[in-house]
Structures are given as structure tokens and as C-alpha cells.
Write a protein that holds these residues in place. Structure first.
Motif, PDB file in Angstrom:
ATOM      1  N   HIS A 246       0.857  -1.184   0.000  1.00  0.00           N
ATOM      2  CA  HIS A 246       0.000   0.000   0.000  1.00  0.00           C
ATOM      3  C   HIS A 246       0.894   1.235   0.000  1.00  0.00           C
ATOM      4  CE1 HIS A 246      -3.771  -2.175   1.108  1.00  0.00           C
ATOM      5  NE2 HIS A 246      -2.893  -3.040   1.586  1.00  0.00           N
ATOM      6  N   LEU A 247       0.561   2.207  -0.839  1.00  0.00           N
ATOM      7  CA  LEU A 247       1.365   3.426  -0.944  1.00  0.00           C
ATOM      8  C   LEU A 247       0.522   4.623  -0.534  1.00  0.00           C
ATOM      9  CD1 LEU A 247       4.165   4.483  -1.886  1.00  0.00           C
ATOM     10  CD2 LEU A 247       3.140   4.859  -4.135  1.00  0.00           C
ATOM     11  N   ALA A 248       1.044   5.412   0.393  1.00  0.00           N
ATOM     12  CA  ALA A 248       0.337   6.609   0.852  1.00  0.00           C
ATOM     13  C   ALA A 248       0.917   7.850   0.194  1.00  0.00           C
ATOM     14  CB  ALA A 248       0.440   6.732   2.371  1.00  0.00           C
ATOM     15  N   VAL A 249       0.037   8.733  -0.273  1.00  0.00           N
ATOM     16  CA  VAL A 249       0.429  10.023  -0.837  1.00  0.00           C
ATOM     17  C   VAL A 249      -0.272  11.096  -0.024  1.00  0.00           C
ATOM     18  CG1 VAL A 249       0.450  11.481  -2.866  1.00  0.00           C
ATOM     19  CG2 VAL A 249       0.674   9.014  -3.134  1.00  0.00           C
ATOM     20  N   ILE A 250       0.522  11.912   0.660  1.00  0.00           N
ATOM     21  CA  ILE A 250      -0.030  12.872   1.612  1.00  0.00           C
ATOM     22  C   ILE A 250       0.282  14.304   1.179  1.00  0.00           C
ATOM     23  CG2 ILE A 250      -0.046  13.611   4.029  1.00  0.00           C
ATOM     24  CD1 ILE A 250       0.983  10.806   4.756  1.00  0.00           C
ATOM     25  N   ALA A 251      -0.741  15.140   1.098  1.00  0.00           N
ATOM     26  CA  ALA A 251      -0.625  16.575   0.811  1.00  0.00           C
ATOM     27  C   ALA A 251      -0.259  16.857  -0.643  1.00  0.00           C
ATOM     28  CB  ALA A 251       0.392  17.246   1.741  1.00  0.00           C
ATOM     29  N   GLY A 252      -0.502  18.105  -1.054  1.00  0.00           N
ATOM     30  CA  GLY A 252      -0.159  18.521  -2.406  1.00  0.00           C
ATOM     31  C   GLY A 252      -1.130  17.983  -3.443  1.00  0.00           C
ATOM     32  N   ASP A 253      -0.645  17.859  -4.662  1.00  0.00           N
ATOM     33  CA  ASP A 253      -1.448  17.359  -5.782  1.00  0.00           C
ATOM     34  C   ASP A 253      -1.521  15.838  -5.698  1.00  0.00           C
ATOM     35  OD1 ASP A 253      -2.752  16.873  -8.159  1.00  0.00           O
ATOM     36  OD2 ASP A 253      -1.017  17.368  -9.425  1.00  0.00           O
ATOM     37  N   VAL A 254      -2.337  15.335  -4.773  1.00  0.00           N
ATOM     38  CA  VAL A 254      -2.345  13.900  -4.507  1.00  0.00           C
ATOM     39  C   VAL A 254      -2.791  13.092  -5.729  1.00  0.00           C
ATOM     40  CG1 VAL A 254      -2.575  14.109  -2.017  1.00  0.00           C
ATOM     41  CG2 VAL A 254      -4.635  14.095  -3.442  1.00  0.00           C
ATOM     42  N   GLU A 255      -3.693  13.629  -6.525  1.00  0.00           N
ATOM     43  CA  GLU A 255      -4.141  12.897  -7.714  1.00  0.00           C
ATOM     44  C   GLU A 255      -3.019  12.796  -8.741  1.00  0.00           C
ATOM     45  OE1 GLU A 255      -7.734  14.488  -9.302  1.00  0.00           O
ATOM     46  OE2 GLU A 255      -8.909  14.106  -7.491  1.00  0.00           O
ATOM     47  N   GLY A 256      -2.301  13.909  -8.928  1.00  0.00           N
ATOM     48  CA  GLY A 256      -1.173  13.883  -9.860  1.00  0.00           C
ATOM     49  C   GLY A 256      -0.063  12.977  -9.380  1.00  0.00           C
ATOM     50  N   PHE A 257       0.243  13.039  -8.087  1.00  0.00           N
ATOM     51  CA  PHE A 257       1.274  12.177  -7.519  1.00  0.00           C
ATOM     52  C   PHE A 257       0.870  10.705  -7.641  1.00  0.00           C
ATOM     53  CE2 PHE A 257       2.297  15.867  -4.444  1.00  0.00           C
ATOM     54  CZ  PHE A 257       3.085  16.474  -5.410  1.00  0.00           C
ATOM     55  N   ALA A 258      -0.418  10.424  -7.408  1.00  0.00           N
ATOM     56  CA  ALA A 258      -0.900   9.050  -7.510  1.00  0.00           C
ATOM     57  C   ALA A 258      -0.737   8.523  -8.933  1.00  0.00           C
ATOM     58  CB  ALA A 258      -2.361   8.974  -7.075  1.00  0.00           C
ATOM     59  N   ALA A 259      -0.972   9.396  -9.920  1.00  0.00           N
ATOM     60  CA  ALA A 259      -0.788   8.990 -11.319  1.00  0.00           C
ATOM     61  C   ALA A 259       0.686   8.669 -11.591  1.00  0.00           C
ATOM     62  CB  ALA A 259      -1.282  10.088 -12.257  1.00  0.00           C
ATOM     63  N   ASP A 260       1.587   9.504 -11.048  1.00  0.00           N
ATOM     64  CA  ASP A 260       3.023   9.270 -11.231  1.00  0.00           C
ATOM     65  C   ASP A 260       3.469   7.965 -10.572  1.00  0.00           C
ATOM     66  OD1 ASP A 260       3.267  11.663 -12.577  1.00  0.00           O
ATOM     67  OD2 ASP A 260       3.926  12.796 -10.822  1.00  0.00           O
ATOM     68  N   LEU A 261       2.796   7.593  -9.487  1.00  0.00           N
ATOM     69  CA  LEU A 261       3.224   6.452  -8.685  1.00  0.00           C
ATOM     70  C   LEU A 261       2.376   5.200  -8.921  1.00  0.00           C
ATOM     71  CD1 LEU A 261       3.913   8.449  -5.423  1.00  0.00           C
ATOM     72  CD2 LEU A 261       5.630   7.235  -6.787  1.00  0.00           C
ATOM     73  N   SER A 262       1.573   5.212  -9.978  1.00  0.00           N
ATOM     74  CA  SER A 262       0.840   4.002 -10.349  1.00  0.00           C
ATOM     75  C   SER A 262       1.809   3.067 -11.054  1.00  0.00           C
ATOM     76  CB  SER A 262      -0.351   4.354 -11.260  1.00  0.00           C
ATOM     77  OG  SER A 262      -1.327   5.076 -10.545  1.00  0.00           O
ATOM     78  N   LEU A 263       2.515   2.301 -10.261  1.00  0.00           N
ATOM     79  CA  LEU A 263       3.647   1.513 -10.737  1.00  0.00           C
ATOM     80  C   LEU A 263       3.469   0.033 -10.439  1.00  0.00           C
ATOM     81  CD1 LEU A 263       6.376   3.894  -9.273  1.00  0.00           C
ATOM     82  CD2 LEU A 263       5.708   3.768 -11.680  1.00  0.00           C
ATOM     83  N   GLU A 264       4.165  -0.765 -11.214  1.00  0.00           N
ATOM     84  CA  GLU A 264       4.141  -2.204 -10.997  1.00  0.00           C
ATOM     85  C   GLU A 264       4.649  -2.518  -9.588  1.00  0.00           C
ATOM     86  OE1 GLU A 264       5.790  -6.299 -13.136  1.00  0.00           O
ATOM     87  OE2 GLU A 264       6.341  -4.337 -13.926  1.00  0.00           O
ATOM     88  N   GLY A 265       3.898  -3.336  -8.881  1.00  0.00           N
ATOM     89  CA  GLY A 265       4.272  -3.694  -7.517  1.00  0.00           C
ATOM     90  C   GLY A 265       3.419  -3.025  -6.473  1.00  0.00           C
ATOM     91  N   VAL A 266       2.736  -1.929  -6.851  1.00  0.00           N
ATOM     92  CA  VAL A 266       1.847  -1.234  -5.918  1.00  0.00           C
ATOM     93  C   VAL A 266       0.445  -1.813  -6.065  1.00  0.00           C
ATOM     94  CG1 VAL A 266       0.864   0.971  -5.209  1.00  0.00           C
ATOM     95  CG2 VAL A 266       3.204   0.875  -6.103  1.00  0.00           C
ATOM     96  N   ASP A 267      -0.154  -2.210  -4.955  1.00  0.00           N
ATOM     97  CA  ASP A 267      -1.491  -2.798  -5.004  1.00  0.00           C
ATOM     98  C   ASP A 267      -2.584  -1.760  -4.806  1.00  0.00           C
ATOM     99  OD1 ASP A 267      -1.045  -5.843  -5.197  1.00  0.00           O
ATOM    100  OD2 ASP A 267       0.339  -5.233  -3.623  1.00  0.00           O
TER     101      ASP A 267
END
Length: 317
Positions: free
Chosen positions: A38-59
Motif C-alpha cells: 500500500h502506498l500513501a500520498v499525503i498533501a499537495g497534488d495527490v491525484e497527480g502524484f498518484a498517477a506518477d506512482l501508479s507503478l508495478e508492484g503497488v497494489d
């Protein structure tokens, strides 16, 4: 309880490289545990960061939309709250300025053991964490049988994950009262204003004691110009005042992971190597064939830099 929670690191609207490396570390640990990452993205442009971090290995990616920049109370509280909801075996945080700020608070809130500055992780009836001590001269292995646990991960030790996939994104509701927080960002002051960040460079030309005199920097600057590289250095160059602090690579400087690291006149002391050993390709130029830098170099040139560098300039010009 077999999952892993990792907390992404970002600054000034950009996801830091260590976040992509933590995906690798977290996925490998989750595999050992037989759980999910599980990957947590806290503060800022969380949607944009989540798109950048949609990576193989993250569930699953969990976003916490509160504030724009790092805040100690926000990160410590949101991470602890998310941990309590997911009940993972481990929480991974970056061994960065921000990570070292809130990681101890998270461990304290959860009453779990904390291992800092890990360079390798494995699980075998308990956490097996590798750390380096005494200026990276000594490698130590810690074994934790107690679960759950918290770890900060050193940048540059795991290969960054780049393969993008579709990852479910879930908003995590965390009630954060910024006005009640005792810490907040008042502003930013860049080191060496207007200068480059060597941590973002793809090609670094780095110099050490072998340059001999400050006047000889012009030769290296010319090489950097014709090759499109960025200049960096070992600590003695900065201590001498020949280059600013933000150009220093090493344990007391910056950790870098460029595609190419060209070390010129650098012996390869462990403090320096700790900051650049994650480079994809390391090339060393040194007159001493027994210089430690050659132990980690992919390519080595035993020769006088004042002969080799002009030849390189001629080749690339």
C-alpha cells in the motif's frame, strides 16, 4: 497482518526519486511477507502524484488531501491513522529530511520499533535490515522479531520502479486541523539559488583532490560543457571553497543516482562512495591503479587527468 505501507516523498510539486525506489523495496518486502504493498500520498497534488506512482508492484494507493507541502503533524498523524486502519506488518518511510522528521513520531505513536537508514531489507521469521555505520566503513545486520515495525529507507539503494500500471486509488479521510498544528511551512530557500540540483542530473562530472588547484576547474567545466554534464565534487573541493556546498556528493553532501557518474581525481573514500554508488554507470580517472574508486567503477582509466580530460574534450567537441 502481512502487508506493507510505504509513504511517498514529494517536494515543491515533484515526487522525489526515493519514492520510486521505495516501491521496489516495499514490493520485495511484501513478497517476502506474502502480502500487498500500500502506498500513501499525503498533501499537495495527490491525484497527480498518484498517477506518477501508479507503478508495478503497488497494489493500492491511498491519498490524503490536506495542505500543499510537508507538515510534521499531518504526516505523523495521517501515517499512523492509515497504519491503524490497514494493520500492516511494516511501514516504510524515506530516510530524507522530511522522513527523518516524522518517522520517529510515527513509531512513537504506534509503539513500534524503528530502523533508520536501511540499505537492504528481507524477511525471515522477522525483519532482517542492513545498515551502514562509521561513515559506511562497517555494515551491520539487525534482526527484529517484534512486529509490526517501521523503517526509513536510504535513497539510491534500490533500483527505481518505472513500469506503469493501473493501480486502484482510494481517498483516505483524515481530519487535520492545520490551525492547531505546531508546525507549518513558512517558505522555501533554495541552496545556491538559481543553481542546479545535482540529485536530478543524468550525467555528473565529479572532481576530487586530483584537480590540484582551483584554476584547473576551467578544464573540467569545459568537459562538462561539451558533454552536457553537470559538475559535482567530493568534500575537499567544497571545503576549499572551490565549489558551493550544493555540489557536494557523499554522506555529508547529496546522494545521487545519475545515468553516468564520471569521477575525476577522486580516490573513492567510503563517505563519497556512499553518495554515488547507486549510479547506473561509474567511470573513474585516477593516476593510482589501487584507488578504491576502481573497486566500484564500471570503467576505469589509470592516467593523469590533465592528459585524459583534454583528450575527452577533443573527442566530444
Amino acid at each position: 497482518m502481512s502487508d506493507v505501507l510505504a509513504v511517498a516523498d514529494h517536494r515543491r510539486g515533484t515526487v522525489r526519486d526515493v519514492s520510486f525506489e521505495m516501491v521496489r523495496a516495499g514490493h520485495e518486502l511484501a513478497d517476502d511477507l506474502g502480502g500487498d504493498l500500500h502506498l500513501a500520498v499525503i498533501a499537495g497534488d495527490v491525484e497527480g502524484f498518484a498517477a506518477d506512482l501508479s507503478l508495478e508492484g503497488v497494489d493500492t494507493i491511498h491519498t490524503v488531501e490536506a495542505g500543499e507541502e510537508f507538515n510534521h503533524d499531518l504526516y505523523a498523524g495521517a501515517t499512523a491513522a492509515l497504519f491503524e486502519q490497514l494493520a500492516p506488518t511494516a511501514v516504510l518511510m524515506p530516510n530524507s529530511v522530511n522522513g527523518l522528521d516524522y518517522a520517529p513520531a510515527v513509531a512513537n505513536r504506534l509503539d513500534v520499533p524503528l530502523v533508520t537508514d536501511a540499505v537492504d531489507l528481507a524477511y525471515d521469521d522477522g525483519l532482517v535490515a542492513t545498515r551502514e555505520m562509521y561513515g559506511s566503513k562497517v555494515e551491520t545486520t539487525l534482526e527484529l522479531s517484534e512486529e509490526p515495525f517501521a523503517v526509513t529507507v536510504r535513497a539510491g539503494e534500490w533500483e527505481a520502479v518505472e513500469d506503469r500500471v493501473d493501480v486502484p486509488v482510494e481517498a483516505f479521510e483524515y481530519d487535520f486541523d492545520e490551525s492547531a498544528s505546531g508546525a507549518r511551512v513558512q517558505g522555501f530557500q533554495e541552496v545556491g539559488a538559481g543553481d542546479v540540483d545535482i540529485a536530478d542530473a543524468e550525467f555528473l562530472v565529479s572532481i576530487g583532490r586530483g584537480i590540484e588547484e582551483e584554476e584547473n576547474l576551467e578544464l573540467i567545466e569545459e568537459l562538462a560543457e561539451v558533454t552536457g554534464a553537470t559538475m559535482s565534487s567530493s568534500r575537499p573541493i567544497v571545503d576549499s571553497g572551490w565549489l558551493p556546498k550544493n555540489r557536494q556528493v557523499g554522506q555529508s553532501g547529496k546522494q545521487v543516482t545519475p545515468d553516468v557518474y564520471l569521477a575525476i581525481g577522486i580516490s573513492g573514500a567510503v563517505q563519497h562512495v556512499a553518495g554515488m554508488k547507486g549510479a547506473e554507470t561509474i567511470i573513474a580517472i585516477n593516476t593510482d591503479p589501487n584507488a578504491p574508486i576502481f573497486d566500484i567503477a564500471d570503467y576505469g582509466i589509470v592516467g593523469d587527468l590533465f592528459d585524459v580530460v583534454p583528450a575527452l574534450i577533443e573527442q566530444f567537441d
